[in-house]
Design a protein around this motif. Structure first.
Motif, PDB file in Angstrom:
ATOM      1  N   VAL A 260       4.609  -3.705  -3.478  1.00 32.71           N
ATOM      2  CA  VAL A 260       4.551  -4.318  -4.803  1.00 32.71           C
ATOM      3  C   VAL A 260       5.511  -5.497  -4.884  1.00 32.71           C
ATOM      4  N   ASN A 261       4.945  -6.691  -5.082  1.00 34.05           N
ATOM      5  CA  ASN A 261       5.743  -7.909  -5.281  1.00 34.05           C
ATOM      6  C   ASN A 261       6.730  -8.146  -4.139  1.00 34.05           C
ATOM      7  N   GLY A 262       6.422  -7.605  -2.957  1.00 30.53           N
ATOM      8  CA  GLY A 262       7.250  -7.807  -1.790  1.00 30.53           C
ATOM      9  C   GLY A 262       8.571  -7.071  -1.793  1.00 30.53           C
ATOM     10  N   THR A 263       8.769  -6.158  -2.765  1.00 31.68           N
ATOM     11  CA  THR A 263      10.087  -5.535  -2.891  1.00 31.68           C
ATOM     12  C   THR A 263      10.092  -4.018  -2.799  1.00 31.68           C
ATOM     13  N   ARG A 264       8.974  -3.366  -3.067  1.00 26.91           N
ATOM     14  CA  ARG A 264       8.986  -1.900  -3.023  1.00 26.91           C
ATOM     15  C   ARG A 264       7.652  -1.369  -2.536  1.00 26.91           C
ATOM     16  N   MET A 265       7.714  -0.172  -1.965  1.00 31.46           N
ATOM     17  CA  MET A 265       6.510   0.475  -1.449  1.00 31.46           C
ATOM     18  C   MET A 265       6.070   1.565  -2.415  1.00 31.46           C
ATOM     19  N   PHE A 266       4.768   1.563  -2.740  1.00 30.17           N
ATOM     20  CA  PHE A 266       4.201   2.569  -3.631  1.00 30.17           C
ATOM     21  C   PHE A 266       3.161   3.362  -2.844  1.00 30.17           C
ATOM     22  N   PRO A 267       3.426   4.640  -2.511  1.00 31.02           N
ATOM     23  CA  PRO A 267       2.454   5.431  -1.746  1.00 31.02           C
ATOM     24  C   PRO A 267       1.228   5.793  -2.585  1.00 31.02           C
ATOM     25  N   LEU A 268       0.073   5.740  -1.979  1.00 34.43           N
ATOM     26  CA  LEU A 268      -1.176   6.107  -2.658  1.00 34.43           C
ATOM     27  C   LEU A 268      -1.501   7.548  -2.287  1.00 34.43           C
TER      28      LEU A 268
ATOM     29  N   PHE B 264      -1.995  -4.194   0.386  1.00 36.38           N
ATOM     30  CA  PHE B 264      -2.516  -2.878   0.745  1.00 36.38           C
ATOM     31  C   PHE B 264      -2.240  -2.610   2.216  1.00 36.38           C
ATOM     32  N   GLY B 265      -1.596  -1.485   2.514  1.00 36.93           N
ATOM     33  CA  GLY B 265      -1.279  -1.134   3.884  1.00 36.93           C
ATOM     34  C   GLY B 265      -1.726   0.262   4.238  1.00 36.93           C
ATOM     35  N   VAL B 266      -1.928   0.491   5.512  1.00 35.15           N
ATOM     36  CA  VAL B 266      -2.344   1.798   6.029  1.00 35.15           C
ATOM     37  C   VAL B 266      -1.486   2.123   7.230  1.00 35.15           C
ATOM     38  N   GLU B 267      -0.934   3.311   7.258  1.00 34.07           N
ATOM     39  CA  GLU B 267      -0.118   3.742   8.400  1.00 34.07           C
ATOM     40  C   GLU B 267      -1.029   4.238   9.505  1.00 34.07           C
ATOM     41  N   ASN B 268      -0.876   3.706  10.711  1.00 38.54           N
ATOM     42  CA  ASN B 268      -1.742   4.135  11.812  1.00 38.54           C
ATOM     43  C   ASN B 268      -1.188   5.380  12.494  1.00 38.54           C
TER      44      ASN B 268
END
Length: 254
Positions: free
Chosen positions: A152-160, A234-238
């Motif tokens: 989010v906005n390059g500053t925090r990670m929000f897990p889905l 949007f990111g995905v952990e492999n």
């Protein structure tokens, strides 16, 4: 059984009866009729709120996702949306629940090409919801093959971690973005069969994926979402635990 669950069961039963009656001709099988009633009630359950004087308020805006062929037929049937809205209004009223505003229904083709079932999204119109509070119902956890998240906005990670993630400025969203450019109920992420799809909820500023304005769009690792100008990656952990956020696939938005 709690009062809320009893009420929801009553709404589903009454809605099922109405669909089997006035709307039965519009659906090819009983299974779709039954699933429509179930999915509408699940959508109401996800968003139902406590209003003034303890009254239960149901969301009044419904988007029904159907298989493409069925959706095209019903989109051209002017009587369908009116009949379904009337059936919703009657079923909810008879169960002691109030709509914040008159119900409205629209039909879209299911974003998943292979999907054969019914999906429903419910939300409140902005009018008449300021003095309500969300009833916290249990959310179903998502168990994807790989963990997904937003930066989010390059500053925090929000897990889905949920099947449905609401994004907006209003405090009862799952992901709250405190920015005046963001609508109170701006966008929604839905997880279906390990695929995340983002929907714009009629926001004022629009929702963009990789610079393209969308109404709905599947997400892939590295996609940049803009919510009222606020960037979300949007990111995905492999499988080896590393995140994938750098691939920008050339896929169409819808």
């Amino acid at each position: 059984m709690s009062l809320l669950l009893t009420t929801l069961t009553r709404i589903e039963s009454r809605l099922q009866t109405l669909i089997e009656g006035s709307l039965a001709r519009l659906f090819p099988t009983y299974d779709i009729q039954k699933e429509l009633a179930q999915q509408i009630v699940l959508a109401i359950q996800a968003e139902i709120r406590q209003g003034p004087k303890g009254k239960l308020l149901a969301p009044n805006l419904f988007t029904v996702f159907l298989p493409s062929e069925q959706a095209l037929i019903l989109q051209e049937d002017e009587s369908f949306l009116a009949l379904l809205s009337m059936s919703l209004s009657q079923a909810v009223r008879e169960s002691g629940v109030t709509f914040a505003a008159p119900p409205s229904v629209k039909v879209l083709a299911n974003p998943e090409q292979a999907a054969s079932g019914v999906q429903v999204i419910a939300q409140f119109s902005l009018v008449g919801t300021e003095k309500t509070s969300t009833l916290h119902m249990p959310h179903t956890s998502v168990k994807p093959d790989r963990s997904a998240f937003l930066i989010v906005n390059g500053t925090r990670m929000f897990p889905l971690e949920q099947t449905v993630t609401n994004i907006g400025r209003q405090k009862n969203n799952h992901l709250v973005i405190d920015d005046e450019r963001v609508s109170r109920q701006h966008a929604q992420l839905r997880a279906t069969h390990h695929q995340f799809i983002i929907f714009d909820l009629g926001s004022a500023g629009g929702t963009f994926v990789n610079g393209v304005k969308i109404a709905q769009c599947p997400l892939y690792a590295g996609d940049v979402i803009s919510i009222g100008g606020v960037p979300l990656v949007f990111g995905v952990e492999n499988e080896d635990g590393l995140d994938q956020t750098q691939e920008f696939p050339n896929h169409p938005a819808t």
